[in-house]
Design an enzyme around this catalytic site. Structure first.
Site, short mmCIF file in Angstrom:
data_model
loop_
_atom_site.label_atom_id
_atom_site.label_comp_id
_atom_site.label_asym_id
_atom_site.label_seq_id
_atom_site.Cartn_x
_atom_site.Cartn_y
_atom_site.Cartn_z
N GLY A 116 59.17 -64.33 -12.91
CA GLY A 116 59.80 -65.39 -13.68
C GLY A 116 58.98 -65.77 -14.90
N TYR B 296 66.98 -58.78 -4.01
CA TYR B 296 66.50 -58.71 -2.63
C TYR B 296 67.37 -57.80 -1.75
CZ TYR B 296 62.70 -62.06 -2.99
OH TYR B 296 61.51 -62.67 -3.30
N GLY C 124 55.03 -62.99 -6.22
CA GLY C 124 55.76 -62.00 -7.01
C GLY C 124 56.92 -62.62 -7.78
N ASP C 125 57.63 -63.58 -7.15
CA ASP C 125 58.71 -64.28 -7.84
C ASP C 125 58.16 -65.08 -9.01
OD1 ASP C 125 60.92 -63.62 -5.98
OD2 ASP C 125 59.73 -64.76 -4.56
N PHE C 126 57.01 -65.76 -8.79
CA PHE C 126 56.40 -66.54 -9.86
C PHE C 126 55.99 -65.62 -11.01
CE2 PHE C 126 53.67 -69.24 -12.20
CZ PHE C 126 53.92 -70.56 -11.80
#
Length: 699
Positions: A493, A371, A488-490
């Site tokens: 990951g 980030y 986006g994080d999901f």
């Protein structure tokens, strides 16, 4: 009994008392990790004094040579055996530095330094631990009774609970042989797996939090599950806050919306959110990040602990960041970043960096969630990430303010906007433009595969700039206000986890699109407020069916209801989907904000319709149903009637077709008791699965 016999009996009694108390699971784990160590080109350094020195040399001889079975030689050094170095160092620097200086000379990040001592108090071994930490090596200790200084400062220890030093040394020899046997077994298993895997596609292990060798609550940070799959997330963590209010007017003195009332919720943000979302998929997750020593940092640590995410804190020389969204009517009105200036990372020093090295070396998969606040740019950490990327799949989720990925990164996952900024690409928002943006990122950062996410349109995977892209569209549930925060994080990951499980990048991207879509449909970041799923099926519900399955259906119903929406459900076999089914489902969807279909499992359908049914397996029936625009989720149930499914979903409206008109509907009483209502919609006459089957058989 003679005095000599009594002495021998006492000696054997001490030995047989101490051996059963050994931590055998750790010893076996050490052997398995030695097998991986040799395969990764790293080495073992062993040190000890007196009798322990002899045993250290015994161990290295077994590793460089062989123990019981043939295998490749492993690099292992006994630090006392280099007599010229030992005498020179002792003469010039003192005997306390005899091993430490050799560790600084020979050890590299990820190497293992094994220190052996009956007392656990030898100063030269304690200095060697300090040197190992400086270079990022992992330290193991074989000692006498604990607690003792060496067992305390080493990363991992196997103490022997015996008074006599001779008994301790006897047990150490047993540990050495057990380690070698475990290493031989691990090498043989790895060779067998490699042989079996030729020409085959690795399967994805089912999520499970159970460990076969370690008691609950004693899993070391970053330790893999029994099937070897774990994830290490590296990146910037902050606290996300959502203030949910309402907008009823515009300010009288300037054109600004006035947000009134509401509540504020907090959750992990940035890399911390990526770690929590990955952990909720059932895999062990360790987060390497940097937190401040402040109230916000403490709150974030508590949230991560509750989510069962292990934290390696590099330390932040400043305040932990907070980002706040002001939301009303399902939309974000304003975003506040309270700590836009990024303080230096790495306040905790070399010890924290060494801990990060250990978990990254043991990782099944790595996700860098950058980030742009300094963690991914940390020089020492980048060196370890580059080393890890050579051995395990590493996914880099970039940010326009972030740094470039390390060498050997497997896949980068920018979204459309980020790709345009990273590659200075100008263009529209069409599929063709997104493909060209992905090509531009590949040229900027290559060679690397680019999985460009396209928000509600899915993703594009570009494995090679010269080859056609893989386009993975997504299905967006109509009528549901979607909060895509964290999608986006999901995605990143889940992609990293699937690569760690052995999936091809194309398979992993397709799975990640489906999983991220389900996350958004279930309420997006609000799902973090729900307790993690422990993986156990609810009574009467099946874990079969599509990947979104039971959990997605229940979370979707909860999320729609929490927003004040209407949950509609319908049930049936749907063995051969026909026009009557399609019209039923289209009409049902128009009655609320989501439609969930409760589908009889194969066994349930056979009991109802006879042994010749089903014609189509449940997984395929569910897939066809979810392809309909009217269907938002499918829940497969095992009972003859969908009672458990109805209790789990608590629909406001339960829909049956017109062929039930004028008769008592079995589920009506249960639906009413849960506050819902049963309704009947028109049905197309002349259509039935049974008649279709009969017609096909007579032709």
């Amino acid at each position: 009994m003679t005095a000599d016999t009594s002495t021998a009996t006492d000696y054997l009694k001490q030995l047989t008392t101490a051996l059963p108390e050994l931590n055998l699971s750790r010893v076996v784990d050490w052997g398995a990790r030695l097998a991986q160590l040799g395969g990764d080109g790293r080495r073992l350094l062993v040190a000890g004094n007196g009798g322990s020195a002899a045993q250290a040399q015994h161990l290295t001889a077994e590793l460089v040579g062989r123990f019981q079975t043939e295998r490749e030689p492993m690099s292992a050094l006994s630090l006392h055996a280099e007599t010229s170095s030992v005498t020179a160092i002792s003469n010039d620097y003192g005997y306390e530095q005899v091993f430490a200086r050799q560790v600084r000379a020979h050890a590299r990040p990820g190497d293992i330094v094994l220190l052996m001592s009956g007392s656990g108090r030898s100063a030269n071994l304690l200095r060697a631990v300090e040197a190992a930490r400086e270079v990022g090596a992992v330290t193991w200790a074989l000692t006498g009774p604990a607690p003792n200084p060496l067992a305390t400062v080493a990363d991992e220890a196997v103490p022997v609970d015996a008074e006599a030093s001779s008994t301790v040394q006897e047990c150490h020899l047993v540990v050495i042989h057990l380690m070698c046997a475990a290493m031989d077994a691990a090498v043989a298993a790895k060779d067998d797996t490699a042989t079996d895997a030729v020409g085959s596609t690795p399967s994805v292990p089912p999520p499970s939090s159970a460990s076969s060798s370690e008691p609950a609550g004693e899993r070391r940070p970053g330790a893999a599950r029994a099937d070897g799959t774990n994830l290490v997330v590296v990146g910037d963590a902050f606290l996300d806050r959502d203030h949910l209010g309402r907008v009823e007017r515009v300010a009288s003195d300037e054109p600004a919306l006035v947000v009134t009332g509401g509540t504020t919720r907090a959750r992990p943000g940035g890399a911390a959110l990526a770690a929590v979302l990955s952990a909720r998929q059932g895999y062990p997750v360790t987060l390497v990040t940097a937190l401040g020593q402040d109230a916000v940092g403490d709150h974030l640590r508590t949230l991560l602990d509750e989510a069962r995410v292990t934290v390696v804190d590099l330390g932040l020389d400043g305040s932990t960041a907070v980002k706040t969204r002001i939301r009303a009517a399902g939309r974000t009105v304003m975003m506040l970043d309270e700590n836009d200036v990024c303080p230096p990372v790495g306040r905790e020093g070399v010890a924290a960096l060494a801990a990060a090295r250990r978990v990254l070396i043991a990782a099944g998969g790595v996700l860098v969630s950058d980030y742009g606040r300094g963690v991914a740019a940390h020089t020492g950490l980048r060196a370890v990430l580059a080393e890890a990327a050579r051995r395990t799949p590493l996914v880099w989720d970039p940010h326009p303010r972030g740094t470039v990925p390390v060498a050997h990164t497997a896949v980068v996952t920018p979204n459309s906007r980020e790709a345009r900024v990273i590659a200075s690409f100008t263009g529209g928002d069409t599929l063709s433009d997104d493909v060209e943006a992905a090509r531009a990122v590949g040229r900027e950062w290559g060679p690397v595969q680019v999985a460009l996410t396209r928000h509600e349109h899915g993703a594009v995977l570009l494995a090679d700039a010269e080859l056609p892209p893989l386009v993975v569209p997504t299905k967006v549930a109509a009528g549901v206000k979607a909060d895509a925060c964290g999608a986006g994080d999901f995605f990143a990951g889940h992609l990293a986890l699937m690569l760690a499980c052995g999936k091809l990048p194309s398979e992993a991207v397709a799975s990640a699109v489906e999983a991220a879509s389900a996350y958004v449909a279930a309420g997006g970041p609000r799902t973090v407020d729900y307790p993690p799923d422990d993986g156990s099926p609810r009574p009467g519900l099946s874990s079969a069916g599509p990947a979104t399955g039971t959990q997605r259906a229940i979370e979707l119903a909860d999320a729609v209801r929490a927003r004040g929406g209407t949950v509609v459900a319908a049930g049936g076999c749907f063995d051969l989907l026909h026009a009557g089914h399609v019209q039923l489902l289209e009409q049902a969807r128009q009655l609320g904000d989501c439609l969930i279909v409760c589908l009889n499992s194969d066994d349930s359908l056979s009991r109802l319709k006879g042994p010749s049914r089903p014609i189509v397996p449940a997984a395929q029936r569910a897939l066809v149903l979810e392809a309909l625009a009217s269907v938002d989720a499918v829940l497969v149930f095992e009972e003859d009637a969908p009672e458990a499914a109805i209790r789990a979903l608590r629909p406001a409206i339960w829909v049956k077709g017109g062929d039930y008109s004028g008769i008592q509907i079995p589920e009506d009483k249960l639906v009413s008791s849960l506050g819902g209502r049963t309704v009947v919609v028109p049905f197309i006459a002349g259509w039935s699965t049974s008649s279709l089957i009969d017609s096909a058989r007579t032709r």
